[in-house]
Scaffold this motif. Structure first.
Motif, mmCIF file in Angstrom:
data_model
loop_
_atom_site.group_PDB
_atom_site.id
_atom_site.type_symbol
_atom_site.label_atom_id
_atom_site.label_comp_id
_atom_site.label_asym_id
_atom_site.label_seq_id
_atom_site.Cartn_x
_atom_site.Cartn_y
_atom_site.Cartn_z
ATOM 1 N N TYR A 5 0.879 -1.264 -0.064
ATOM 2 C CA TYR A 5 0.040 -0.025 -0.099
ATOM 3 C C TYR A 5 0.915 1.144 -0.050
ATOM 4 O O TYR A 5 2.097 1.123 0.291
ATOM 5 N N LYS A 6 0.279 2.313 -0.412
ATOM 6 C CA LYS A 6 1.015 3.769 -0.338
ATOM 7 C C LYS A 6 -0.051 4.439 0.446
ATOM 8 O O LYS A 6 -1.267 4.203 0.526
ATOM 9 N N THR A 8 -1.884 8.178 0.423
ATOM 10 C CA THR A 8 -2.519 9.007 -0.299
ATOM 11 C C THR A 8 -3.290 10.125 0.487
ATOM 12 O O THR A 8 -3.897 9.714 1.406
ATOM 13 N N GLU A 9 -3.275 11.323 -0.006
ATOM 14 C CA GLU A 9 -3.848 12.376 0.581
ATOM 15 C C GLU A 9 -5.459 12.847 -0.172
ATOM 16 O O GLU A 9 -5.194 12.781 -1.200
ATOM 17 N N ARG A 10 -6.475 12.710 0.820
ATOM 18 C CA ARG A 10 -7.732 13.102 0.063
ATOM 19 C C ARG A 10 -8.328 13.906 0.924
ATOM 20 O O ARG A 10 -8.490 14.147 2.063
ATOM 21 N N TYR A 23 -5.086 11.490 5.251
ATOM 22 C CA TYR A 23 -4.167 10.459 4.676
ATOM 23 C C TYR A 23 -4.691 9.141 4.862
ATOM 24 O O TYR A 23 -5.255 8.702 6.033
ATOM 25 N N TYR A 24 -4.595 8.345 4.053
ATOM 26 C CA TYR A 24 -5.391 7.090 3.944
ATOM 27 C C TYR A 24 -4.413 6.004 3.363
ATOM 28 O O TYR A 24 -3.661 6.441 2.348
ATOM 29 N N ALA A 25 -4.404 4.834 3.702
ATOM 30 C CA ALA A 25 -3.794 3.660 3.078
ATOM 31 C C ALA A 25 -4.662 3.449 1.640
ATOM 32 O O ALA A 25 -5.680 3.294 1.860
ATOM 33 N N SER A 26 -3.842 3.335 0.657
ATOM 34 C CA SER A 26 -4.343 2.857 -0.520
ATOM 35 C C SER A 26 -3.551 1.727 -1.252
ATOM 36 O O SER A 26 -2.560 1.855 -1.565
ATOM 37 N N ALA A 27 -4.196 0.780 -1.512
ATOM 38 C CA ALA A 27 -3.597 -0.529 -2.355
ATOM 39 C C ALA A 27 -2.687 0.043 -3.557
ATOM 40 O O ALA A 27 -3.394 0.712 -4.406
ATOM 41 N N THR A 28 -1.571 -0.385 -3.662
ATOM 42 C CA THR A 28 -0.667 0.078 -4.830
ATOM 43 C C THR A 28 -0.989 -0.678 -6.186
ATOM 44 O O THR A 28 -1.897 -1.918 -6.043
ATOM 45 N N LYS A 126 4.230 -1.490 3.438
ATOM 46 C CA LYS A 126 4.053 -0.127 2.856
ATOM 47 C C LYS A 126 5.088 -0.033 1.931
ATOM 48 O O LYS A 126 6.111 -0.318 2.008
#
Length: 130
Positions: A5-6, A8-10, A23-28, A126
């Motif tokens: 995961y990376k 990401t800002e939302r 900030y959230y974890a998002s699958a790469t 990560k």
């Protein structure tokens, strides 16, 4: 097994300018496994040949849409269930709703309890930026 995961800002959905950002974890991006790779692996862990596995999987590609378009849900046991969902325009009266109101069709997959249980055994790693 690890899902990478990376971070990401939302912004806040529906808020002009994004509102407060978090900030959230998002699958790469994931490597795509194709039919050949899947069939090779299935053949290696069973008594079925790679060619037979490809034939069965190709058969599913042809049969699933046929059954779904005939109004069926398809249960594949411990794998899960495929169903069709439609999206339509809202109308003021029930009589105004007809086939032209339907704007999209989606096929959804609902994993079985066993499938979900196996997915919970995953680790996370990560993704480090280059």
């Amino acid at each position: 097994m690890a899902i990478r995961y990376k971070v990401t800002e939302r912004g806040t959905p529906g808020v002009k300018g994004g509102g407060s950002k978090k900030y959230y974890a998002s699958a790469t991006a994931r490597k795509k496994i194709d039919l050949k790779q899947l069939s090779e692996r299935l053949a290696s862990i069973s008594t079925v040949t790679e060619i037979d596995t490809i034939a069965v999987l190709q058969g599913l590609v042809h049969l699933l849409p046929e059954y779904l378009c005939n109004g069926n849900s398809i249960s594949l046991g411990d794998f899960g269930t495929f169903t069709v969902h439609i999206k339509s325009e809202g109308k003021d009266t029930p009589e105004a709703v007809n086939a032209t109101s339907i704007k999209d069709i989606n096929v959804t997959f609902r994993p079985s309890v066993e499938f979900k249980k196996r997915m919970k055994a995953v680790d996370f790693k990560k993704h480090s930026l280059p």
